[in-house]
Write a protein that holds these residues in place. Structure first.
Motif, PDB file in Angstrom:
ATOM      1  N   THR A 222       0.833  -1.210   0.000  1.00  0.00           N
ATOM      2  CA  THR A 222       0.000   0.000   0.000  1.00  0.00           C
ATOM      3  C   THR A 222       0.864   1.253   0.000  1.00  0.00           C
ATOM      4  O   THR A 222       0.603   2.212  -0.741  1.00  0.00           O
ATOM      5  CB  THR A 222      -0.935   0.016   1.222  1.00  0.00           C
ATOM      6  OG1 THR A 222      -1.844  -1.085   1.141  1.00  0.00           O
ATOM      7  CG2 THR A 222      -1.734   1.305   1.281  1.00  0.00           C
TER       8      THR A 222
ATOM      9  N   ALA B 213       0.977   3.885  -3.045  1.00  0.00           N
ATOM     10  CA  ALA B 213       0.610   5.291  -2.814  1.00  0.00           C
ATOM     11  C   ALA B 213       1.731   6.233  -3.233  1.00  0.00           C
ATOM     12  O   ALA B 213       1.491   7.271  -3.854  1.00  0.00           O
ATOM     13  CB  ALA B 213       0.259   5.500  -1.345  1.00  0.00           C
TER      14      ALA B 213
ATOM     15  N   SER C 125      -7.852   3.231  -5.448  1.00  0.00           N
ATOM     16  CA  SER C 125      -8.733   3.158  -4.275  1.00  0.00           C
ATOM     17  C   SER C 125     -10.197   3.208  -4.688  1.00  0.00           C
ATOM     18  O   SER C 125     -11.047   2.521  -4.086  1.00  0.00           O
ATOM     19  CB  SER C 125      -8.426   4.304  -3.313  1.00  0.00           C
ATOM     20  OG  SER C 125      -7.098   4.238  -2.852  1.00  0.00           O
TER      21      SER C 125
ATOM     22  N   TRP D 213     -17.724   2.250   1.764  1.00  0.00           N
ATOM     23  CA  TRP D 213     -17.071   2.691   0.528  1.00  0.00           C
ATOM     24  C   TRP D 213     -17.799   3.806  -0.222  1.00  0.00           C
ATOM     25  O   TRP D 213     -17.214   4.423  -1.116  1.00  0.00           O
ATOM     26  CB  TRP D 213     -16.919   1.491  -0.414  1.00  0.00           C
ATOM     27  CG  TRP D 213     -16.022   0.412   0.106  1.00  0.00           C
ATOM     28  CD1 TRP D 213     -16.401  -0.856   0.470  1.00  0.00           C
ATOM     29  CD2 TRP D 213     -14.614   0.463   0.318  1.00  0.00           C
ATOM     30  NE1 TRP D 213     -15.328  -1.579   0.900  1.00  0.00           N
ATOM     31  CE2 TRP D 213     -14.206  -0.789   0.811  1.00  0.00           C
ATOM     32  CE3 TRP D 213     -13.655   1.462   0.138  1.00  0.00           C
ATOM     33  CZ2 TRP D 213     -12.886  -1.085   1.131  1.00  0.00           C
ATOM     34  CZ3 TRP D 213     -12.333   1.177   0.454  1.00  0.00           C
ATOM     35  CH2 TRP D 213     -11.972  -0.075   0.943  1.00  0.00           C
TER      36      TRP D 213
ATOM     37  N   THR E 211     -16.081   7.145  -0.620  1.00  0.00           N
ATOM     38  CA  THR E 211     -15.021   7.212  -1.621  1.00  0.00           C
ATOM     39  C   THR E 211     -15.594   7.484  -3.005  1.00  0.00           C
ATOM     40  O   THR E 211     -15.078   8.323  -3.761  1.00  0.00           O
ATOM     41  CB  THR E 211     -14.220   5.899  -1.639  1.00  0.00           C
ATOM     42  OG1 THR E 211     -13.641   5.683  -0.349  1.00  0.00           O
ATOM     43  CG2 THR E 211     -13.113   5.940  -2.676  1.00  0.00           C
TER      44      THR E 211
ATOM     45  N   THR F  41      -8.451   8.099   1.237  1.00  0.00           N
ATOM     46  CA  THR F  41      -8.241   6.645   1.287  1.00  0.00           C
ATOM     47  C   THR F  41      -6.861   6.275   1.816  1.00  0.00           C
ATOM     48  O   THR F  41      -6.670   5.163   2.304  1.00  0.00           O
ATOM     49  CB  THR F  41      -8.455   6.000  -0.092  1.00  0.00           C
ATOM     50  OG1 THR F  41      -7.624   6.656  -1.057  1.00  0.00           O
ATOM     51  CG2 THR F  41      -9.900   6.094  -0.514  1.00  0.00           C
TER      52      THR F  41
ATOM     53  N   ARG G 240      -7.153   3.403   4.314  1.00  0.00           N
ATOM     54  CA  ARG G 240      -6.491   2.117   4.104  1.00  0.00           C
ATOM     55  C   ARG G 240      -5.731   1.666   5.355  1.00  0.00           C
ATOM     56  O   ARG G 240      -5.610   0.475   5.623  1.00  0.00           O
ATOM     57  CB  ARG G 240      -5.527   2.198   2.911  1.00  0.00           C
ATOM     58  CG  ARG G 240      -6.209   2.353   1.562  1.00  0.00           C
ATOM     59  CD  ARG G 240      -7.043   1.146   1.198  1.00  0.00           C
ATOM     60  NE  ARG G 240      -6.225  -0.005   0.872  1.00  0.00           N
ATOM     61  CZ  ARG G 240      -5.734  -0.271  -0.334  1.00  0.00           C
ATOM     62  NH1 ARG G 240      -5.968   0.551  -1.341  1.00  0.00           N
ATOM     63  NH2 ARG G 240      -5.019  -1.350  -0.553  1.00  0.00           N
TER      64      ARG G 240
END
Length: 475
Positions: free
Chosen positions: A29, A33, A45, A230, A233, A249, A253
């Motif tokens: 992750t 990112a 994401s 979700w 998002t 996110t 995350r």
């Protein structure tokens, strides 16, 4: 005590596996990112969020139902496994069709659509793996699930590192998820055939009807949870933009990584609670209270510590380009605490064949979450959305507590006393962290030590719990 030890053994096996897999996930992750940047990470994401909602259709609650029914009666394993796999083939086709239609209606860029397709295929394949995990859970052989869990994370980590090394684009990173899920499915199928039962597709329409009738509340519950997990998002991407999605996110995350703790508890305890509902209501109450106590021993101090150390966490993991993620993490961590607290109530109701009740509660949560987000996001952006997420979880746990109380299982004096000790120890820990104001590692280690010392002074563990832990450690 043997049952309690079995729960702890299975929880420990899953916990170790999940710690390993989440370390891998944590690493990939971070690399994703940093490599993709806030906007590119926002696209990835968004795809994960989108499939988090629509991908539930690929399972439709079958995995949870198979655990409950096979745990109660092992002779049904062939029937449930064969028919569940056949049903999932049809559900997979429906999931792909619904995803395709929705993506095109929303008018996302072509790259975002392709990335979402690849993640969707990965989620569908994972839904098939989940049925095999259900068999492992029903037999309380969590070590086999642990193999798949570690393998999946390791493959994704390896794939993403290779994609970054060769400077590939976001589509290649999405493809890594798809290929990894295929390999893990092959592994799970082999373990099931070798250790349990050879999977054979079965078509029993009468059984399908009764199974789906039982499973759909689990599915609606999961869909409801995933929507208000979700939907923020997706709404942020539509109303604000993918850069803000990346900031939001990045924090979320990190929270999702910690969701593994209640997931581990749920996986280990749910089969036992399902069995106790049939055999011993007093044992069911006992397991519920122990579950709540131990999960809150972890959950509440996590909330205090993360709130105080959020700036250090974000800067260490993501760097200066994600400074806007700090406030999101400070707010969203309390969603995790509430999820910890509500998990025992959810499992108690589901083990008691009241999954429809849980479904209704989460539908209320979804209605509140979506409505509030549509009002709040245009004015307060991702900060407002984070607050709405926490308020939604507060609403849900309040309703669950009220319903469980109506069943005659109240929050006992013992639970309140233990919770008081946990809160006190957590606040003392927080005061020390705030005053010391040292680097992340020293602050976290010092905080944990202070928290444990205070709990030992308050004698949070009773004699049976101490003896159980000693027995497990001696093994």
């Amino acid at each position: 005590m043997s049952t309690v030890r079995k729960i702890v053994k299975n929880t420990s096996v899953l916990f170790i596996a999940q710690i390993i897999s989440y370390v891998f996930a944590f690493v990939y992750t971070i690399y994703s990112a940093q490599y993709l940047g806030a906007e590119g990470f926002g696209v990835l994401s968004l795809a994960i969020a989108f499939t988090g909602i629509f991908g539930v259709l690929a399972d439709f609650g079958l995995a949870t139902l198979v655990v409950r029914e096979v745990a109660r009666n092992k002779s049904l394993v062939n029937k449930y496994l064969g028919n569940a796999l056949s049903i999932k083939i049809i559900l997979a086709i429906l999931t792909i069709g619904l995803t395709s239609i929705t993506l095109n209606i929303m008018g996302y860029p072509q790259q975002t659509i392709y990335v979402t397709y690849l993640i969707t295929f990965s989620v569908i394949i994972t839904a098939f793996s989940q049925i095999f995990y259900s068999i492992f859970q029903a037999y309380e052989k969590m070590e086999y699930q642990s193999i798949g869990t570690i393998l999946y994370a390791a493959l994704i980590l390896l794939g993403i590192l290779l994609a970054i090394y060769y400077k590939l684009d976001i589509l290649a990173i999405a493809l890594v998820y798809f290929v990894s899920s295929l390999i893990v499915l092959a592994c799970n199928l082999s373990i099931c055939a070798w250790k349990f039962v050879l999977p054979r597709l079965k078509v029993d329409f009468g059984f399908w009807k009764s199974t789906l009738k039982e499973a759909w509340p689990f599915a609606i519950t999961t869909i409801s949870v995933n929507i208000y997990t979700w939907i923020d998002t997706i709404l942020l991407s539509l109303l604000i933009g993918e850069l803000v999605v990346g900031w939001y996110t990045a924090a979320y995350r990190l929270i999702i990584v910690l969701f593994i703790i209640p997931i581990i508890f749920n996986t280990a305890v749910f089969p036992v609670m399902s069995r106790y509902y049939v055999s011993s209501k007093e044992s069911l109450r006992f397991s519920f209270e122990k579950y709540f106590k131990f999960i809150m021993l972890i959950g509440f101090p996590l909330g205090i510590g993360t709130t105080l150390l959020a700036d250090k966490v974000i800067l260490l993991i993501y760097g200066n380009q994600y400074l806007n993620s700090i406030i999101a993490l400070q707010i969203l961590i309390w969603t995790l605490v509430i999820v910890f607290a509500r998990s025992p109530f959810e499992r108690l109701l589901e083990a008691s064949n009241r999954q429809l009740t849980v479904t209704k509660v989460f539908i209320i949560g979804v209605i509140f979450n979506v409505t509030a987000n549509l009002i709040v996001i245009p004015k307060f952006s991702y900060v407002g959305s984070a607050v709405i997420t926490v308020l939604t979880d507060l609403l849900v746990i309040s309703l669950l507590i009220y319903i469980v109380k109506g069943l005659g299982i109240t929050i006992s004096r013992n639970i309140l006393l233990n919770m008081g000790k946990i809160v006190f120890a957590s606040f003392v820990m927080g005061i020390f962290i705030y005053i010391l104001n040292m680097n992340l590692i020293i602050s976290a280690v010092t905080g944990v030590l202070i928290y444990v010392i205070i709990l030992l002074i308050l004698k949070i563990l009773d004699e049976d719990e101490i003896n159980m832990i000693k027995s497990i450690l001696n093994k």
